[in-house]
Design a protein around this motif. Structure first.
Motif, PDB file in Angstrom:
ATOM      1  N   SER A  25       0.859  -1.188   0.000  1.00 54.07           N
ATOM      2  CA  SER A  25       0.000   0.000   0.000  1.00 54.07           C
ATOM      3  C   SER A  25       0.890   1.231   0.000  1.00 54.07           C
ATOM      4  O   SER A  25       2.057   1.181   0.427  1.00 54.07           O
ATOM      5  CB  SER A  25      -0.922   0.029   1.218  1.00 54.07           C
ATOM      6  N   MET A  26       0.362   2.357  -0.452  1.00 51.33           N
ATOM      7  CA  MET A  26       1.165   3.568  -0.569  1.00 51.33           C
ATOM      8  C   MET A  26       1.664   4.066   0.782  1.00 51.33           C
ATOM      9  O   MET A  26       2.724   4.686   0.858  1.00 51.33           O
ATOM     10  CB  MET A  26       0.350   4.666  -1.266  1.00 51.33           C
ATOM     11  N   ASN A  27       0.934   3.791   1.858  1.00 51.41           N
ATOM     12  CA  ASN A  27       1.365   4.346   3.145  1.00 51.41           C
ATOM     13  C   ASN A  27       2.615   3.650   3.707  1.00 51.41           C
ATOM     14  O   ASN A  27       3.125   4.044   4.748  1.00 51.41           O
ATOM     15  CB  ASN A  27       0.230   4.338   4.167  1.00 51.41           C
ATOM     16  N   GLU A  28       3.114   2.619   3.013  1.00 56.74           N
ATOM     17  CA  GLU A  28       4.417   2.050   3.370  1.00 56.74           C
ATOM     18  C   GLU A  28       5.561   2.960   2.954  1.00 56.74           C
ATOM     19  O   GLU A  28       6.680   2.812   3.457  1.00 56.74           O
ATOM     20  CB  GLU A  28       4.640   0.710   2.643  1.00 56.74           C
ATOM     21  N   TYR A  29       5.295   3.897   2.029  1.00 58.14           N
ATOM     22  CA  TYR A  29       6.372   4.544   1.292  1.00 58.14           C
ATOM     23  C   TYR A  29       6.535   6.028   1.602  1.00 58.14           C
ATOM     24  O   TYR A  29       7.069   6.770   0.782  1.00 58.14           O
ATOM     25  CB  TYR A  29       6.170   4.310  -0.205  1.00 58.14           C
TER      26      TYR A  29
END
Length: 222
Positions: A25-29
């Motif tokens: 998911s984008m919130n890992e990055y």
């Protein structure tokens, strides 16, 4: 390798550059998290808030300056005595820094130099270790060649806040630390160094112990 500067980009592009756990998911990055290092090669990546794939065009997780050291981890121990418990030492120590009652050198370096965050000053790391005993828990220390005792912390000296192996943090320079200079010949070392040590009681990462065997690369980041 650098992510493409234009055209097709997907979350797999991010996985290839930064890693991550499935499902992705984008919130890992977010920059400054466990995957995306906070440096100028990731300048367009947000640290919070809205994040989207095109923030990653042209980005690269490689540090822009020499911000890593590498070696083979080892272990040793101080057997303790009447007034203090035995201590297990893990990581690399090539100068017996801070040891008492029989602990020995352990581990070795294949790359022990870093630069500061501007790339203008080079430092030699002599020692990076965690020290664990049943009484006080785990402290962490790093010795850097030369007299830097006027610096209040590792980050004040080098600009780097964290020392990590992978995503695991071992040293956070926002933690309270003591700084002491050790001249060549004091207590047995063959090099003059400055020791930055975070005691177990001040160590926000006190559950993390350095490896006691195998090769490793430790990365400095902000």
């Amino acid at each position: 390798m650098t992510i493409v500067a234009s055209g097709v980009i997907s979350i797999n592009s991010l996985v290839g550059e930064y890693g991550g756990s499935t499902p992705h998911s984008m919130n890992e990055y977010y920059k400054g998290g466990s995957l995306v290092l906070n440096h100028s090669n990731n300048a367009n990546v947000p640290t919070s808030g809205t994040i989207q794939l095109d923030d990653f065009y042209g980005q690269n997780n490689a540090q822009p300056f020499d911000a890593s050291i590498a070696g083979t981890a080892g272990t040793s121990s101080s057997p303790g005595g009447k007034d203090f418990p035995s201590t297990a030492h893990r990581g690399v120590n090539t100068g017996s820094f801070g040891f008492i009652l029989g602990a020995t050198h352990f581990g070795s370096w294949s790359d022990q130099t870093i630069t500061n965050t501007s790339g203008g000053t080079s430092f030699t790391v002599r020692d990076l270790q965690t020290n664990t005993n049943s009484s006080t828990g785990t402290s962490v220390q790093i010795n850097i060649d030369g007299d830097h005792s006027s610096s209040s912390s590792l980050s004040a000296l080098t600009g780097w806040r964290y020392i990590k192996i992978g995503s695991t943090t071992y040293f956070d320079s926002n933690d309270t630390q003591t700084v002491s200079y050790q001249a060549s010949g004091d207590f047995g070392p063959t090099h003059s160094t400055t020791k930055f040590i975070i005691s177990a009681s001040n160590n926000s990462n006190s559950s993390n112990q350095m490896p006691n065997s195998g090769t490793f690369t430790a990365t400095f980041s902000t």
